[in-house]
Design a protein around this motif. Structure first.
Motif, mmCIF file in Angstrom:
data_model
loop_
_atom_site.group_PDB
_atom_site.id
_atom_site.type_symbol
_atom_site.label_atom_id
_atom_site.label_comp_id
_atom_site.label_asym_id
_atom_site.label_seq_id
_atom_site.Cartn_x
_atom_site.Cartn_y
_atom_site.Cartn_z
ATOM 1 N N HIS A 1 0.891 -1.166 0.000
ATOM 2 C CA HIS A 1 0.000 0.000 0.000
ATOM 3 C C HIS A 1 0.927 1.212 0.000
ATOM 4 C CE1 HIS A 1 -2.949 -2.877 2.111
ATOM 5 N NE2 HIS A 1 -3.214 -2.837 0.812
ATOM 6 N N GLY A 2 1.006 1.884 -1.140
ATOM 7 C CA GLY A 2 2.099 2.814 -1.395
ATOM 8 C C GLY A 2 2.188 4.014 -0.477
ATOM 9 N N ARG A 3 1.087 4.360 0.171
ATOM 10 C CA ARG A 3 1.168 5.513 1.085
ATOM 11 C C ARG A 3 1.768 5.114 2.431
ATOM 12 N NH1 ARG A 3 -5.367 5.940 2.203
ATOM 13 N NH2 ARG A 3 -5.456 4.217 3.667
ATOM 14 N N GLU A 4 1.974 3.796 2.628
ATOM 15 C CA GLU A 4 2.490 3.307 3.916
ATOM 16 C C GLU A 4 4.018 3.253 3.841
ATOM 17 O OE1 GLU A 4 0.240 -0.263 4.785
ATOM 18 O OE2 GLU A 4 -1.631 0.734 4.243
ATOM 19 N N VAL A 5 4.618 4.442 3.925
ATOM 20 C CA VAL A 5 6.030 4.593 3.574
ATOM 21 C C VAL A 5 7.001 4.245 4.704
ATOM 22 C CG1 VAL A 5 5.572 6.299 1.780
ATOM 23 C CG2 VAL A 5 5.930 7.068 4.128
ATOM 24 N N ASN A 6 6.511 4.126 5.928
ATOM 25 C CA ASN A 6 7.447 3.865 7.030
ATOM 26 C C ASN A 6 8.163 2.531 6.881
ATOM 27 O OD1 ASN A 6 7.737 6.054 8.880
ATOM 28 N ND2 ASN A 6 5.572 5.833 9.375
ATOM 29 N N LEU B 1 3.052 1.139 -8.161
ATOM 30 C CA LEU B 1 1.873 1.862 -8.672
ATOM 31 C C LEU B 1 1.209 2.671 -7.566
ATOM 32 C CD1 LEU B 1 0.245 -0.939 -10.861
ATOM 33 C CD2 LEU B 1 1.644 0.985 -11.637
ATOM 34 N N THR B 2 0.917 2.024 -6.450
ATOM 35 C CA THR B 2 0.300 2.773 -5.344
ATOM 36 C C THR B 2 1.321 3.712 -4.702
ATOM 37 O OG1 THR B 2 0.722 0.907 -3.857
ATOM 38 C CG2 THR B 2 -1.486 1.085 -4.792
ATOM 39 N N PHE B 3 2.585 3.335 -4.744
ATOM 40 C CA PHE B 3 3.612 4.207 -4.162
ATOM 41 C C PHE B 3 3.618 5.553 -4.876
ATOM 42 C CE2 PHE B 3 7.751 5.868 -3.158
ATOM 43 C CZ PHE B 3 7.942 5.466 -1.847
ATOM 44 N N ASP B 4 3.586 5.526 -6.205
ATOM 45 C CA ASP B 4 3.644 6.776 -6.966
ATOM 46 C C ASP B 4 2.370 7.608 -6.820
ATOM 47 O OD1 ASP B 4 6.184 6.241 -7.772
ATOM 48 O OD2 ASP B 4 5.635 5.461 -9.738
ATOM 49 N N HIS B 5 1.259 6.932 -6.537
ATOM 50 C CA HIS B 5 -0.001 7.656 -6.317
ATOM 51 C C HIS B 5 -0.173 8.050 -4.845
ATOM 52 C CE1 HIS B 5 -1.150 5.972 -10.283
ATOM 53 N NE2 HIS B 5 -1.905 7.037 -10.346
ATOM 54 N N VAL B 6 0.782 7.671 -3.996
ATOM 55 C CA VAL B 6 0.669 7.876 -2.538
ATOM 56 C C VAL B 6 -0.712 7.400 -2.083
ATOM 57 C CG1 VAL B 6 1.259 9.400 -0.629
ATOM 58 C CG2 VAL B 6 2.047 9.947 -2.910
ATOM 59 N N SER B 7 -1.058 6.191 -2.535
ATOM 60 C CA SER B 7 -2.422 5.709 -2.337
ATOM 61 C C SER B 7 -2.418 4.332 -1.683
ATOM 62 C CB SER B 7 -3.136 5.636 -3.690
ATOM 63 O OG SER B 7 -2.480 4.704 -4.536
ATOM 64 N N TYR B 8 -3.608 3.846 -1.455
ATOM 65 C CA TYR B 8 -3.823 2.534 -0.844
ATOM 66 C C TYR B 8 -4.150 1.517 -1.941
ATOM 67 C CZ TYR B 8 -6.132 -0.773 2.409
ATOM 68 O OH TYR B 8 -6.513 -1.867 3.135
#
Ligand SMILES: [Zn+2]
Length: 346
Positions: A55-60, A102-109
């Motif tokens: 889940h790309g917004r979960e950057v930690n 894909l989700t990382f670049d969209h800062v999305s879930y």
């Protein structure tokens, strides 16, 4: 030893490849195979697979794996029990810091429907399918590494409204031990199969990496570190010490993980639901992770136009407040407080 390779996960309609980077530390080595990178590891030594940011917004989680990398390649003093290096590993750690670019670049879930209308959430389609949808193909490529491991850590993060915890499959002793070795204070046991409720089925939870891998006999945990979108030093530190505990538990490092002294609870129960729409104000001293008791007042919902109190919110069981709504505007049916019921004996 540390090696890394670029791994092509799938191809976009334009022909642009979706790539990520795989790392290996310890006895095993990433080599170039006919069909992309492969792990060449001694057959008798354990392999732990860890990934982050599906889940790309979960950057930690990505920040955790970077910090761990710095320690393992000797950038952090190295060599002591507290600061092991890759040379100290008795086995192989494989990591993928960005599992879903894909989700990382969209800062999305999830991804937009145009990219994957069937599986917008990558964590619902494991172990993937090499001839399936975009996410199914990406999962299948990563499964080539994950599915060959002896244990898996799938790093996620919750929101600031959720307590740091580690999820494992209820009733699976090996998964519970791995979760305790990771060491968050709260462990959440999630039921599966016949024990699970219909919501679990309807939400496609059987396709989570953790569930698919556990069913294949690979002990797997999902730490949910604090905060999405934001790199929080405390969450990164929790993740790094958790990873060291997990690889120590799997025998890659000598010594025992720190003894665990936390709480086990089960989730997807005990929600305090908004009876009506309005503004929610939690009790001022209520924090995520707090122990709560049946009947305890956890806040109120009021009508912002008439000031009338619509609901005094109370918990209906003893447990741990594992989530507390931080956004005040709530609609009827929304979860105000999630209460995980303690099951310490199991
Ligand atoms: Zn997640």
């Amino acid at each position: 030893m540390h090696t890394s390779r670029s791994l092509t996960l799938a191809r976009l309609p334009s022909g642009v490849p979706i790539r990520t980077t795989v790392h290996a530390y310890g006895d095993g080595e990433l080599v170039d195979g006919d069909d992309g990178p492969e792990l060449d590891a001694p057959g008798d030594s354990p392999v732990v697979y860890a990934q982050a940011a599906q889940h790309g917004r979960e950057v930690n989680g990505a920040a955790v794996l970077r910090r761990l990398h710095d320690r393992l390649v000797g950038g952090d003093g190295g060599g002591s029990a507290d600061s092991p290096t890759a040379a100290d590993l008795d086995g192989t750690l494989v990591t993928v810091p960005v599992a879903d670019p894909l989700t990382f670049d969209h800062v999305s879930y999830t991804t937009p429907e145009s990219l994957d209308s069937r599986q917008p959430n990558m964590n619902r389609c494991w172990p993937g399918d090499p001839e399936g949808s975009l996410h199914e193909r990406m999962a299948a490529r990563l499964w080539g590494f994950a599915g060959a491991a002896d244990a898996i850590v799938d790093l996620h993060t919750g929101s600031p409204a959720m307590a740091t915890h580690t999820v494992y499959m209820r009733g699976d002793g090996a998964c519970r031990e791995l979760a305790a070795a990771f060491g968050t204070d709260l462990l959440l046991a999630e039921a599966a199969g016949d024990d699970a409720d219909t919501e679990w089925d309807e939400r496609g939870f059987a396709g989570k990496l953790r569930v698919a891998a556990t069913r294949e006999g690979i002990p797997t945990i999902t730490p949910e570190l604090a905060h999405s979108k934001e790199i929080v030093p405390g969450a990164v530190e929790t993740g790094v010490s958790g990873m060291l505990g997990a690889i120590r538990h799997e025998g890659l490092l000598s010594g025992e993980p720190e003894p665990w002294d936390g709480v086990v609870a089960r989730n997807h129960l005990g929600r305090v639901i908004a009876d009506d729409s309005g503004l929610f104000v939690p009790e001022p001293d209520l924090a995520v992770g707090d122990r709560v008791t049946e009947g305890e007042r956890v806040g109120e919902v009021f009508d912002p136009t008439t000031f009338e109190t619509l609901q005094v919110a109370r918990v209906d069981r003893d447990g741990i407040a594992y989530s507390v709504a931080r956004e005040a505007t709530v609609t009827a049916g929304a979860t105000l407080v999630g209460v995980a019921e303690r099951i310490d004996g199991e």
